[in-house]
Design a protein around this motif. Sequence first.
Motif, PDB file in Angstrom:
ATOM      1  N   TYR A 258       0.809  -1.221   0.000  1.00 11.79           N
ATOM      2  CA  TYR A 258       0.000   0.000   0.000  1.00 11.79           C
ATOM      3  C   TYR A 258       0.845   1.274   0.000  1.00 11.79           C
ATOM      4  CZ  TYR A 258       1.268  -0.003   4.954  1.00 11.79           C
ATOM      5  OH  TYR A 258       1.978  -0.013   6.117  1.00 11.79           O
ATOM      6  N   ASN A 260       2.765   4.083  -1.154  1.00 10.66           N
ATOM      7  CA  ASN A 260       3.084   4.844  -2.352  1.00 10.66           C
ATOM      8  C   ASN A 260       2.805   6.320  -2.075  1.00 10.66           C
ATOM      9  OD1 ASN A 260       0.200   5.356  -2.904  1.00 10.66           O
ATOM     10  ND2 ASN A 260       0.156   3.167  -3.425  1.00 10.66           N
ATOM     11  N   PHE A 261       3.152   7.174  -3.016  1.00  9.63           N
ATOM     12  CA  PHE A 261       3.006   8.610  -2.784  1.00  9.63           C
ATOM     13  C   PHE A 261       1.541   9.029  -2.715  1.00  9.63           C
ATOM     14  CE2 PHE A 261       7.457   8.652  -4.112  1.00  9.63           C
ATOM     15  CZ  PHE A 261       7.990   9.478  -3.139  1.00  9.63           C
ATOM     16  N   GLY A 262       0.676   8.265  -3.353  1.00  9.41           N
ATOM     17  CA  GLY A 262      -0.742   8.560  -3.210  1.00  9.41           C
ATOM     18  C   GLY A 262      -1.211   8.324  -1.786  1.00  9.41           C
ATOM     19  N   PHE A 263      -0.733   7.236  -1.204  1.00 10.01           N
ATOM     20  CA  PHE A 263      -1.087   6.917   0.178  1.00 10.01           C
ATOM     21  C   PHE A 263      -0.584   8.008   1.131  1.00 10.01           C
ATOM     22  CE2 PHE A 263       0.281   4.913   4.205  1.00 10.01           C
ATOM     23  CZ  PHE A 263      -0.945   4.464   4.681  1.00 10.01           C
ATOM     24  N   ALA A 265      -0.006  11.192   0.387  1.00 13.40           N
ATOM     25  CA  ALA A 265      -0.196  12.509  -0.214  1.00 13.40           C
ATOM     26  C   ALA A 265      -0.620  13.581   0.777  1.00 13.40           C
ATOM     27  CB  ALA A 265      -1.226  12.425  -1.344  1.00 13.40           C
ATOM     28  N   THR A 268       4.206  15.225   3.493  1.00 14.40           N
ATOM     29  CA  THR A 268       5.479  14.511   3.452  1.00 14.40           C
ATOM     30  C   THR A 268       6.575  15.208   4.246  1.00 14.40           C
ATOM     31  OG1 THR A 268       6.018  15.648   1.373  1.00 14.40           O
ATOM     32  CG2 THR A 268       5.035  13.467   1.207  1.00 14.40           C
ATOM     33  N   LYS A 361      -8.650   6.904   7.020  1.00 16.62           N
ATOM     34  CA  LYS A 361      -9.571   7.655   6.168  1.00 16.62           C
ATOM     35  C   LYS A 361     -10.729   8.088   7.054  1.00 16.62           C
ATOM     36  CE  LYS A 361      -8.664   5.695   1.581  1.00 16.62           C
ATOM     37  NZ  LYS A 361      -9.268   4.965   0.426  1.00 16.62           N
TER      38      LYS A 361
END
Length: 801
Positions: A258, A260-263, A265, A268, A361
């Motif tokens: 899971y 990744n940079f989307g996770f 976003a 950072t 979420k």
Amino acid sequence: MKKIKISFLFPLMSMILLIAALSQQLFSIPPMGKLLNPFSGAVRNGESKQKRNTIKLEEEGLKAAVNIYFDQRSVPHIYAKGSDDMYFAQGYITAQFRLWQMDFISDAAAGRLSEILGNRFLEYDRNQRRIGILSAAKASLKMIEKDSETLAALTAYTKGVNAYIKKLDYKNTPLEYKIMDYKPEEWSNLKTVLIMKNLTSTLTGYDDDLSMSGMMMALGEENFNKLYPSYFGPITPVMGEQKKVINPDLVFTKKPDYLNFGFMAAGTMVNPSTYNPKLGSNSWAVSGNKTKSGFPILCSDPHLNLSLPAIWMEMQLTCPGTNVYGVSIPGTPAVIIGFNEDIAWGITNGADDVKDWYKLKITNDYKKYEMDGKWKKLESSVVEIKRKNQPSFYDTIYRAPQGPVVYDKNFAGNQGGLKNSALKWELHRPSNEFSTFIKLNKAKRYSDYKNAIANFSSPIQNFTFACKDNTIAINHQGKLARREAAEGRFILDGTRSRLLQRGYIPVDSLPGLLNPSSNYVLSANQHPTGKDYPYYYSGYYSEIRANRIQQLLASHNDFDIKDMEAIQLDNVNKFSLDALPLLLNHVDLRSLNKEQLHKISTLHNWKGTYDFNDVNALLFEFWWKNIKEAAWEELKIFPFYTKAPDDYVLLNMIKNSPEGKYFYTPISGKRENITAIITGALIKAVTTYNGIKSTDNSKWGAYNKINVMHLSNIDAFSRMNISSSGHPEAVNAISKNWGPSWRMIVALGDRPKAYGIYPGGQSGNIGSPNYDDFLTDWTKGKYYELNFYMSQEEAQKNTNK
């Protein structure tokens, strides 16, 4: 240090207070009339050098009188006819010596500084409440109340503290209360639990989940494992030799699917943790097969923040079934590190990662969170934070199944990347660490020791044990979660229920060692196991001190107390010894001038010692610092970079990959071979060193300064800029503001013989000659003989001389 003469301070008190207020110290200006009153104000906090007398304590609440004898260093030796009275007397005497310290720490842990010091501490208090220390203490207290032995000890201790508080008037109230303009409040069992939770927070509060998540995404699996491997350099596992079968999950860290940079976003940017991962300790025990006496010797020196009043208080506690000597934590009952007639024990931090973040979420109104594709109700509670001279502040804290949501729409904190993340921390679990120490205090054999530590939960600690029957042991003890590979090293996906905790590693599978063939056990915050351990775990381990201690313990077989003192005070940084030959081999001598060549020739004979008068240590420090800056310059472009790879990682790259991709000179921006980098780093280091040498500070001790700060950060109450030997990676692990907070050596036998010292003094009163009277001797590496009396008659005879 000479006694601070309170009567001389106060003609200038108005100026001091004004300067302090303008310097953002912890307090606001108190009522000047009360503070400067010559009959009841601060001047009354001075103490004479008169020897403390024997006390016969006959307070309301005692079942029988308790006799307390003070030796020449104001160490109390408490003799009671029952355990309740013993803990009552411990609470009373500790409050007499350290009331403000224990009160202040419990309030800080609970997030109550705004209540006593004003609104400027509101953000601190909100953070404390949100990370859950107060709620965790309350939950643990409920658990403790079900254990009659522990509850009796805490209750008796609390009664003793309150018996002393009731006797206080303004004249005799500790000076810090007068300066900060508040009063001691009634002590409680909850305050005692808060003290212990505060220690747990100190030892387990570090995490780099957010930073490591970013580095894994930026570097990829292969490069991440090269720069941030789980094992690096030579290792000395707590549990000894490792098997040939290797657990691949411990060796190579895979990127979670899971991640990744989307996770990530939502944020950072990462700020370095305020917790210190280097806080640790040394502890070891040798059996009688390696001592001159034929009996075991145990050594312990916990490395914690250096502060005044001192973290520890030295004492002897005696009642039927108990006769124990060592150090206690002001605010808690029992002896934490010490010995009795039969056994001795030491403790080091396990250094395991027990703090995880789960990215959630959450709906915009913070009513629901998602789990496995379904929306569920997000719990919330409102906490009241009282503020001095202002209305209370009410803060809403949200809670997911994993734990509290520390940073949200209403509280950004300093970690933007952790917004809407839930914190799972072993500190939150109800636990009863007091029971371990109560049982250890009266243990007589190995089976008693194992029973005492069996239910110890948090923080995970390495318990080192020795018994006069020649049993030695070490145990990595605490609640260590069962994890999948790499789990907990990165931000976790809070939408997946399978990533919720799946239980703990069985107690009988935790790392440990009993009577090894080497005839010694040791812990210095290194890996608890080798690469063969069947369970996955991770942490913040350091092998350098452990490697050095092992080298010294294996060197001969006739140790005595003086030998053990020499090991505790050993100033060799073994990494420097390992690195120096390799670095010298890569220097381009043709590029050096005469002076630089001379410096190289002196380093050739250097033994890696960070002794007070060593003239090479500082040059090496500058040299290695320059090499690291050149090697890792490219990593600094990442906004989530906070921690450089371990020094052994770089050393291995120099040895095995001298043309590595990370080697380039930051000044020219050109990629260089390692010889050019190492040579340039040396030339730069010599220039820096010469600048220091011109000020006569080139000797290590003159450059290496430590600060022992008062808890309020008031400079006048602190000891600052003390020249010292030692190094964070030496056995004598001294840094600017942390180091050996208690050095103890115990030789067991027919009668235990022990030596020890800590950086401070018995009293918390800045006007007392016992406030910091051990500190100078501590910096010089001296030890005091610990007066362990086998009977009350012996104590009476020896303290009334």
